[in-house]
Each structure stands twice: as structure tokens, then as C-alpha cells.
Motif scaffolding. Structure first.
Motif, PDB file in Angstrom:
ATOM      1  N   THR A 105    -102.188  -5.042  43.758  1.00 45.95           N
ATOM      2  CA  THR A 105    -102.321  -6.358  43.018  1.00 45.95           C
ATOM      3  C   THR A 105    -100.998  -6.872  42.642  1.00 45.95           C
ATOM      4  OG1 THR A 105    -104.607  -6.031  42.447  1.00 45.95           O
ATOM      5  CG2 THR A 105    -103.361  -7.448  40.945  1.00 45.95           C
ATOM      6  N   LEU A 106    -100.274  -5.856  41.920  1.00 52.21           N
ATOM      7  CA  LEU A 106     -99.194  -6.174  41.267  1.00 52.21           C
ATOM      8  C   LEU A 106     -98.028  -6.813  42.495  1.00 52.21           C
ATOM      9  CD1 LEU A 106     -96.580  -6.134  39.112  1.00 52.21           C
ATOM     10  CD2 LEU A 106     -96.335  -3.981  39.689  1.00 52.21           C
ATOM     11  N   SER A 107     -98.028  -6.065  43.556  1.00 48.45           N
ATOM     12  CA  SER A 107     -97.104  -6.445  44.789  1.00 48.45           C
ATOM     13  C   SER A 107     -97.456  -7.706  45.127  1.00 48.45           C
ATOM     14  CB  SER A 107     -97.191  -5.273  45.879  1.00 48.45           C
ATOM     15  OG  SER A 107     -96.611  -4.055  45.592  1.00 48.45           O
ATOM     16  N   VAL A 108     -98.805  -8.008  45.249  1.00 52.11           N
ATOM     17  CA  VAL A 108     -99.045  -9.521  45.998  1.00 52.11           C
ATOM     18  C   VAL A 108     -98.585 -10.655  44.846  1.00 52.11           C
ATOM     19  CG1 VAL A 108    -101.154 -10.804  46.493  1.00 52.11           C
ATOM     20  CG2 VAL A 108    -100.999  -8.543  47.420  1.00 52.11           C
ATOM     21  N   THR A 109     -98.774 -10.084  43.716  1.00 55.90           N
ATOM     22  CA  THR A 109     -98.590 -11.165  42.767  1.00 55.90           C
ATOM     23  C   THR A 109     -97.090 -11.390  42.586  1.00 55.90           C
ATOM     24  OG1 THR A 109    -100.409 -10.473  41.138  1.00 55.90           O
ATOM     25  CG2 THR A 109     -98.554 -11.582  40.103  1.00 55.90           C
ATOM     26  N   ARG A 110     -96.026 -10.328  42.781  1.00 55.20           N
ATOM     27  CA  ARG A 110     -94.874 -10.601  42.808  1.00 55.20           C
ATOM     28  C   ARG A 110     -94.341 -11.451  44.062  1.00 55.20           C
ATOM     29  NH1 ARG A 110     -91.600  -5.818  40.344  1.00 55.20           N
ATOM     30  NH2 ARG A 110     -90.370  -5.832  42.127  1.00 55.20           N
ATOM     31  N   ALA A 111     -94.957 -11.039  44.889  1.00 53.52           N
ATOM     32  CA  ALA A 111     -94.592 -11.847  46.333  1.00 53.52           C
ATOM     33  C   ALA A 111     -95.129 -13.314  46.217  1.00 53.52           C
ATOM     34  CB  ALA A 111     -95.380 -11.178  47.448  1.00 53.52           C
ATOM     35  N   PHE A 112     -96.144 -13.698  45.537  1.00 46.30           N
ATOM     36  CA  PHE A 112     -96.606 -14.924  45.783  1.00 46.30           C
ATOM     37  C   PHE A 112     -96.353 -15.964  44.303  1.00 46.30           C
ATOM     38  CE2 PHE A 112     -98.946 -13.328  49.282  1.00 46.30           C
ATOM     39  CZ  PHE A 112     -98.989 -14.664  50.033  1.00 46.30           C
ATOM     40  N   ALA A 113     -95.965 -15.277  43.101  1.00 48.60           N
ATOM     41  CA  ALA A 113     -95.632 -16.100  42.073  1.00 48.60           C
ATOM     42  C   ALA A 113     -94.627 -16.858  42.287  1.00 48.60           C
ATOM     43  CB  ALA A 113     -95.551 -14.973  40.774  1.00 48.60           C
ATOM     44  N   PRO A 114     -93.417 -16.606  42.937  1.00 48.77           N
ATOM     45  CA  PRO A 114     -92.303 -17.549  43.026  1.00 48.77           C
ATOM     46  C   PRO A 114     -92.651 -18.882  43.807  1.00 48.77           C
ATOM     47  CG  PRO A 114     -91.572 -15.180  43.581  1.00 48.77           C
ATOM     48  CD  PRO A 114     -93.036 -15.126  43.524  1.00 48.77           C
ATOM     49  N   GLN A 115     -93.649 -18.680  44.811  1.00 49.73           N
ATOM     50  CA  GLN A 115     -93.949 -19.837  45.497  1.00 49.73           C
ATOM     51  C   GLN A 115     -94.891 -20.805  44.513  1.00 49.73           C
ATOM     52  OE1 GLN A 115     -97.131 -19.837  48.793  1.00 49.73           O
ATOM     53  NE2 GLN A 115     -96.122 -18.180  49.259  1.00 49.73           N
ATOM     54  N   MET A 116     -95.678 -20.186  43.804  1.00 47.36           N
ATOM     55  CA  MET A 116     -96.801 -20.676  43.036  1.00 47.36           C
ATOM     56  C   MET A 116     -95.693 -21.474  41.925  1.00 47.36           C
ATOM     57  SD  MET A 116     -99.646 -18.003  42.527  1.00 47.36           S
ATOM     58  CE  MET A 116    -100.856 -19.058  41.509  1.00 47.36           C
ATOM     59  N   SER A 117     -94.787 -20.851  41.322  1.00 43.43           N
ATOM     60  CA  SER A 117     -93.820 -21.647  40.486  1.00 43.43           C
ATOM     61  C   SER A 117     -93.039 -22.733  41.026  1.00 43.43           C
ATOM     62  CB  SER A 117     -93.149 -20.476  39.886  1.00 43.43           C
ATOM     63  OG  SER A 117     -91.900 -20.917  38.827  1.00 43.43           O
ATOM     64  N   ALA A 118     -92.744 -22.504  42.322  1.00 43.34           N
ATOM     65  CA  ALA A 118     -91.968 -23.720  43.149  1.00 43.34           C
ATOM     66  C   ALA A 118     -93.075 -24.771  43.383  1.00 43.34           C
ATOM     67  CB  ALA A 118     -91.448 -23.196  44.183  1.00 43.34           C
ATOM     68  N   ASN A 119     -94.492 -24.436  43.259  1.00 39.59           N
ATOM     69  CA  ASN A 119     -95.357 -25.643  43.372  1.00 39.59           C
ATOM     70  C   ASN A 119     -95.932 -26.221  42.356  1.00 39.59           C
ATOM     71  OD1 ASN A 119     -95.194 -25.233  46.503  1.00 39.59           O
ATOM     72  ND2 ASN A 119     -96.724 -23.634  46.341  1.00 39.59           N
ATOM     73  N   GLY A 120     -95.062 -25.905  41.347  1.00 41.58           N
ATOM     74  CA  GLY A 120     -95.618 -26.537  40.049  1.00 41.58           C
ATOM     75  C   GLY A 120     -96.569 -25.564  39.046  1.00 41.58           C
ATOM     76  N   GLY A 121     -96.832 -24.521  39.591  1.00 41.63           N
ATOM     77  CA  GLY A 121     -97.824 -23.555  38.803  1.00 41.63           C
ATOM     78  C   GLY A 121     -99.214 -23.422  39.558  1.00 41.63           C
ATOM     79  N   GLY A 122     -99.931 -23.069  38.738  1.00 44.16           N
ATOM     80  CA  GLY A 122    -101.490 -22.635  39.264  1.00 44.16           C
ATOM     81  C   GLY A 122    -102.227 -21.623  38.567  1.00 44.16           C
ATOM     82  N   ALA A 123    -102.897 -20.726  39.532  1.00 51.07           N
ATOM     83  CA  ALA A 123    -103.759 -19.696  38.774  1.00 51.07           C
ATOM     84  C   ALA A 123    -103.802 -18.613  39.606  1.00 51.07           C
ATOM     85  CB  ALA A 123    -105.095 -20.488  38.489  1.00 51.07           C
ATOM     86  N   ILE A 124    -103.929 -17.337  38.887  1.00 53.02           N
ATOM     87  CA  ILE A 124    -104.134 -16.037  39.448  1.00 53.02           C
ATOM     88  C   ILE A 124    -105.393 -15.495  38.890  1.00 53.02           C
ATOM     89  CG2 ILE A 124    -103.246 -13.827  39.874  1.00 53.02           C
ATOM     90  CD1 ILE A 124    -100.424 -14.905  39.744  1.00 53.02           C
ATOM     91  N   LEU A 125    -106.421 -14.921  39.738  1.00 53.45           N
ATOM     92  CA  LEU A 125    -107.557 -14.398  39.342  1.00 53.45           C
ATOM     93  C   LEU A 125    -107.406 -13.244  39.836  1.00 53.45           C
ATOM     94  CD1 LEU A 125    -110.194 -14.483  37.866  1.00 53.45           C
ATOM     95  CD2 LEU A 125    -111.275 -15.433  40.054  1.00 53.45           C
ATOM     96  N   ASN A 126    -107.511 -12.033  38.914  1.00 50.72           N
ATOM     97  CA  ASN A 126    -107.771 -10.690  39.414  1.00 50.72           C
ATOM     98  C   ASN A 126    -109.231 -10.225  39.175  1.00 50.72           C
ATOM     99  OD1 ASN A 126    -105.075 -10.510  39.758  1.00 50.72           O
ATOM    100  ND2 ASN A 126    -104.319  -9.758  37.832  1.00 50.72           N
TER     101      ASN A 126
END
Length: 233
Positions: A105-126
Motif C-alpha cells: 500500500t505504501l509503495s503504490v501510494t508513493r508511486a502515484f501521489a506525485p501524479q495525483m498532486s500534478a493533476n490537482g489532487g484527488g482521493a486515496i482510499l485504503n
């Protein structure tokens, strides 16, 4: 959150189980959906875009992040259930639970958070569990991994808030999936829980407690160890 303009990645979204139900619910709300699976050929959900993703393999995670770029919703659903207890089980089984639920979970979040931030944000559901809050010895490794994932969720929601990424946790008990087929206990319909989960994403919820079993576990926390584990002498 306007789901109809969102692009979601759901991990563990092959042709059965809760991941498929989540992907289907997101599609029904108009979202674009990547269905992550170790074997993308198994993804049979019309409208979903299969993508190869093994959350325990760093190279696979990096490749999935490179192949997307437009993700604004990440659902960390992929899981394992070895049935390992902490005292007698093979340590490799215990490590698998942590490698999947915590480090995966941590590794996927670390990989995708930068593109989410670049896209203006969003949501992560664990996808957590009522077992984030209460442990059973017969499968203590799973409980420990889910508890660690809950703590991870609490930390990440604070770290990512200023990037306009809201991190939520879904707590749910048994669902009628292959993972708990042998369990003789009341089980929720995965499609019902998927609807509750996606409602929570749309409402910008931080915590989604989806069933009575999880609500009871949450309430018992305030009572301390003797309330959580009344069988103790």
C-alpha cells in the motif's frame, strides 16, 4: 468530488471479489477506471482498462505509474490472507501479509501521489478492516498488517492534505468473497460495500465504517483492552 471527471486506479481488481465490485461502482458513476491485477488478462469488467500491477513488485508499480499519468483516485484494495498466526506460522507468510498490506500500500501510494498532486489532487482510499482495531490469534498476521495499514493511513492523510489529496480508510468486516469462503459468519454483499465506499469518496470522507461489526470494533476501542478482549483472565 465529481466522480464523472475522475480517473481511478483500483488495485486487486481482477475478475472476482471486492476489487471488481469497486471498479464496477466507479464505472457506474462515470469515472475512468484502471483495473490493476497481477494478471491483467483476468480482468473481465466491461469498460475497465486492465493494467498489470503486482503491489509487492517495485518494478511493476513503477511501470503502472509510467503507463498512466492521469490518476486522481487511488483505491488500495489488493490484499492477501495467509491465515498465519504470529507464534507458529512460517515467517514468510507473516512477511507476505506485511509486504502486501503495509509495504505494498505504501509503495503504490508513493508511486502515484506525485501524479495525483500534478493533476490537482484527488482521493486515496485504503481498504482496511474491522480487524485494524481488534485482533484474533488464529490470523494474527493479517490483523497486525491491517493495523499497520491503518496507522499508515492516518499518517499519510496528514502528509498529503496540503497537496489536496484526501486519504480515507474503509473499515469493513467479512464480505462474501473467495478470501473468506470458509468462514462461517455473517457476510456483507461486496456490491453494497462498494457503493458505501464510493459514496464516501464522493463525500470527501476521511473514515468510512461500512458495517455493524466494524462499528462495534470501533466503539470497543474506547473501553480498553478488557472490553476488546473479555476472554482475558
Amino acid at each position: 468530488m465529481d466522480l464523472s471527471t475522475s480517473t481511478a486506479l483500483v488495485t486487486g481488481a481482477a475478475n472476482r471479489g471486492f476489487g471488481r465490485a469497486l471498479a464496477a461502482e466507479l464505472l457506474s458513476r462515470g469515472a475512468t477506471v484502471y483495473a490493476g491485477a497481477r494478471n491483467p488478462d483476468q480482468v473481465d469488467l466491461p469498460g475497465a482498462q486492465p493494467i498489470a500491477l503486482d503491489i509487492t513488485d517495485p518494478a511493476s508499480i513503477d511501470a503502472a505509474a509510467e503507463a498512466t499519468g492521469d490518476v486522481t483516485i487511488l483505491v488500495n484494495n489488493a490484499g492477501s490472507s495467509t491465515g498465519a498466526d504470529l507464534l507458529t506460522a512460517d515467517l514468510d507468510d507473516i512477511r507476505l501479509e506485511m509486504d502486501t498490506h503495509y509495504f505494498g500500500t505504501l509503495s503504490v501510494t508513493r508511486a502515484f501521489a506525485p501524479q495525483m498532486s500534478a493533476n490537482g489532487g484527488g482521493a486515496i482510499l485504503n481498504i482496511l478492516s474491522g480487524l485494524s482495531w481488534v485482533s484474533f490469534p488464529d490470523f494474527g498476521a493479517y490483523c497486525a498488517a491491517k493495523s499497520a495499514e491503518w496507522s499508515l493511513t492516518n499518517a499519510l492523510r496528514q502528509q498529503l492534505a496540503d497537496q489536496h489529496i484526501r486519504v480515507a480508510g474503509l473499515h469493513v468486516g467479512y464480505m462474501d468473497t473467495d478470501m473468506v469462503r470458509a468462514v462461517d459468519a455473517p457476510k456483507s454483499d461486496p456490491t453494497d460495500i462498494a457503493r458505501i465506499a464510493v459514496d464516501g469518496i464522493a463525500a470527501n470522507a476521511y473514515e468510512i465504517v461500512a458495517d455493524d461489526a466494524s462499528r462495534q470494533a470501533q466503539a470497543a476501542l474506547a473501553g480498553g483492552v478488557c472490553v476488546l478482549y473479555p476472554q482475558l483472565p
